[in-house]
Scaffold this motif. Structure first.
Motif, PDB file in Angstrom:
ATOM      1  N   LYS A 124       0.841  -1.221   0.000  1.00  0.00           N
ATOM      2  CA  LYS A 124       0.000   0.000   0.000  1.00  0.00           C
ATOM      3  C   LYS A 124       0.862   1.252   0.000  1.00  0.00           C
ATOM      4  O   LYS A 124       0.584   2.214  -0.717  1.00  0.00           O
ATOM      5  N   HIS A 125       1.929   1.249   0.834  1.00  0.00           N
ATOM      6  CA  HIS A 125       2.812   2.427   0.890  1.00  0.00           C
ATOM      7  C   HIS A 125       3.450   2.682  -0.475  1.00  0.00           C
ATOM      8  O   HIS A 125       3.546   3.825  -0.929  1.00  0.00           O
ATOM      9  N   VAL A 126       3.905   1.600  -1.095  1.00  0.00           N
ATOM     10  CA  VAL A 126       4.597   1.743  -2.378  1.00  0.00           C
ATOM     11  C   VAL A 126       3.642   2.281  -3.439  1.00  0.00           C
ATOM     12  O   VAL A 126       3.978   3.199  -4.204  1.00  0.00           O
ATOM     13  N   VAL A 139       2.218  -1.847 -12.119  1.00  0.00           N
ATOM     14  CA  VAL A 139       2.088  -3.220 -11.604  1.00  0.00           C
ATOM     15  C   VAL A 139       1.087  -3.174 -10.440  1.00  0.00           C
ATOM     16  O   VAL A 139       1.167  -2.292  -9.575  1.00  0.00           O
ATOM     17  N   ALA A 140       0.132  -4.109 -10.446  1.00  0.00           N
ATOM     18  CA  ALA A 140      -0.892  -4.130  -9.380  1.00  0.00           C
ATOM     19  C   ALA A 140      -0.248  -4.358  -8.020  1.00  0.00           C
ATOM     20  O   ALA A 140       0.767  -5.061  -7.919  1.00  0.00           O
ATOM     21  N   ALA A 141      -0.844  -3.770  -6.985  1.00  0.00           N
ATOM     22  CA  ALA A 141      -0.274  -3.866  -5.622  1.00  0.00           C
ATOM     23  C   ALA A 141       0.039  -5.313  -5.253  1.00  0.00           C
ATOM     24  O   ALA A 141       1.124  -5.623  -4.743  1.00  0.00           O
ATOM     25  N   ALA A 142      -0.904  -6.214  -5.509  1.00  0.00           N
ATOM     26  CA  ALA A 142      -0.715  -7.611  -5.096  1.00  0.00           C
ATOM     27  C   ALA A 142       0.384  -8.303  -5.893  1.00  0.00           C
ATOM     28  O   ALA A 142       0.839  -9.384  -5.508  1.00  0.00           O
ATOM     29  N   ASN A 143       0.807  -7.691  -6.999  1.00  0.00           N
ATOM     30  CA  ASN A 143       1.841  -8.320  -7.841  1.00  0.00           C
ATOM     31  C   ASN A 143       3.241  -7.802  -7.548  1.00  0.00           C
ATOM     32  O   ASN A 143       4.193  -8.192  -8.220  1.00  0.00           O
ATOM     33  N   LEU A 144       3.375  -6.890  -6.579  1.00  0.00           N
ATOM     34  CA  LEU A 144       4.710  -6.354  -6.276  1.00  0.00           C
ATOM     35  C   LEU A 144       5.540  -7.448  -5.608  1.00  0.00           C
ATOM     36  O   LEU A 144       5.084  -8.089  -4.649  1.00  0.00           O
ATOM     37  N   HIS A 145       6.742  -7.665  -6.100  1.00  0.00           N
ATOM     38  CA  HIS A 145       7.586  -8.741  -5.572  1.00  0.00           C
ATOM     39  C   HIS A 145       9.026  -8.505  -5.998  1.00  0.00           C
ATOM     40  O   HIS A 145       9.288  -7.658  -6.871  1.00  0.00           O
ATOM     41  N   ILE A 146       9.935  -9.262  -5.422  1.00  0.00           N
ATOM     42  CA  ILE A 146      11.330  -9.288  -5.893  1.00  0.00           C
ATOM     43  C   ILE A 146      11.565 -10.667  -6.508  1.00  0.00           C
ATOM     44  O   ILE A 146      11.536 -11.679  -5.792  1.00  0.00           O
ATOM     45  N   THR A 147      11.770 -10.709  -7.809  1.00  0.00           N
ATOM     46  CA  THR A 147      12.040 -11.997  -8.468  1.00  0.00           C
ATOM     47  C   THR A 147      13.420 -12.507  -8.048  1.00  0.00           C
ATOM     48  O   THR A 147      14.401 -11.761  -8.068  1.00  0.00           O
ATOM     49  N   LEU A 148      13.479 -13.780  -7.695  1.00  0.00           N
ATOM     50  CA  LEU A 148      14.764 -14.417  -7.354  1.00  0.00           C
ATOM     51  C   LEU A 148      15.274 -15.234  -8.542  1.00  0.00           C
ATOM     52  O   LEU A 148      16.469 -15.219  -8.837  1.00  0.00           O
ATOM     53  N   ALA A 149      14.368 -15.981  -9.170  1.00  0.00           N
ATOM     54  CA  ALA A 149      14.749 -16.780 -10.343  1.00  0.00           C
ATOM     55  C   ALA A 149      13.509 -16.999 -11.189  1.00  0.00           C
ATOM     56  O   ALA A 149      12.480 -17.452 -10.668  1.00  0.00           O
ATOM     57  N   PHE A 150      13.624 -16.671 -12.465  1.00  0.00           N
ATOM     58  CA  PHE A 150      12.515 -16.886 -13.399  1.00  0.00           C
ATOM     59  C   PHE A 150      12.697 -18.268 -14.027  1.00  0.00           C
ATOM     60  O   PHE A 150      13.789 -18.614 -14.484  1.00  0.00           O
ATOM     61  N   LEU A 151      11.647 -19.081 -14.028  1.00  0.00           N
ATOM     62  CA  LEU A 151      11.761 -20.460 -14.519  1.00  0.00           C
ATOM     63  C   LEU A 151      11.179 -20.630 -15.913  1.00  0.00           C
ATOM     64  O   LEU A 151      11.535 -21.584 -16.611  1.00  0.00           O
ATOM     65  N   GLY A 152      10.270 -19.751 -16.306  1.00  0.00           N
ATOM     66  CA  GLY A 152       9.616 -19.883 -17.610  1.00  0.00           C
ATOM     67  C   GLY A 152       8.476 -20.881 -17.551  1.00  0.00           C
ATOM     68  O   GLY A 152       7.995 -21.251 -16.475  1.00  0.00           O
ATOM     69  N   GLU A 153       8.053 -21.338 -18.734  1.00  0.00           N
ATOM     70  CA  GLU A 153       6.944 -22.315 -18.813  1.00  0.00           C
ATOM     71  C   GLU A 153       7.552 -23.693 -18.595  1.00  0.00           C
ATOM     72  O   GLU A 153       8.310 -24.168 -19.445  1.00  0.00           O
TER      73      GLU A 153
END
Ligand code: 3AM
Length: 176
Positions: free
Chosen positions: A19-21, A37-51
């Protein structure tokens, strides 16, 4: 037939920090900056795996459960714009070793399981806008929010009714 899912490992942001962000973003950037980016989608990606297949997912889930990562805290005190990928982000000027190690181990396991990993160095960040390809006036600083990471998670990225939604599939605690 087992369907492939689009997956990634990430750190989530607590709802209060989301909310603050979002409020700070609304106060500091014009609406035409990009696609927020929607509030609920805020994150720090560590590793993207793909499909990936259910078999690969199971292998990487097993690996994640064996990682003995440590808790850490960081300050969200950095901000930038990558025009190439169209991302406006907030991040940290001093990434803790425990964060770098966690991302490194996840990315190397992902690569070993055939998930292509970017050759760009890991730069922990929270994406705020996408499709931000035009010049952006970057505020001088963020409020420097603290973030305590006590777990990491596996997310599925879904595209539904024209929107991206991330669904948390599983989380693993970080130790002392
Ligand atoms: O929100 P960020 O930018 O940290 O950019 C995508 C997002 O990260 C990234 O995975 C996260 C969840 O979608 N991503 C998407 N496609 C990617 C790819 N082909 C990718 N990262 C690396 N390679």
């Amino acid at each position: 037939m087992s369907a492939e899912r689009r997956l990634f490992f990430a750190l989530s942001l607590p709802a209060k920090l989301q909310k603050h962000v979002i409020q700070w973003r609304a106060d500091n950037f014009p609406a035409e900056t990009g696609r927020p980016v929607a509030a609920a989608n805020l994150h720090i990606t560590l590793a993207f795996l793909g499909e990936i297949s259910a078999i690969k997912e199971a292998a990487l889930t097993r690996v994640a459960g064996r990682i003995q990562g440590q808790k850490f805290s960081l300050q969200l005190d950095d901000i930038g714009h990558w025009p190439g990928s169209g991302v406006v982000w907030i991040g940290t000027k001093r990434a803790p070793n425990a964060l770098l190690q966690l991302a490194s181990v996840l990315r190397s396991h992902a690569a070993r399981n055939g998930c292509h990993q970017s050759t760009l160095p890991f730069h922990p960040h929270v994406s705020l806008y996408r499709s931000a390809t035009r010049p952006v006036a970057i505020p001088p600083a963020t409020p420097g929010w603290p973030l305590e990471a006590t777990e990491f998670s596996l997310y599925e990225s879904l595209f539904e009714r024209g929107r991206t939604r991330y669904r948390c599939l599983q989380s693993w605690p970080l130790g002392e």
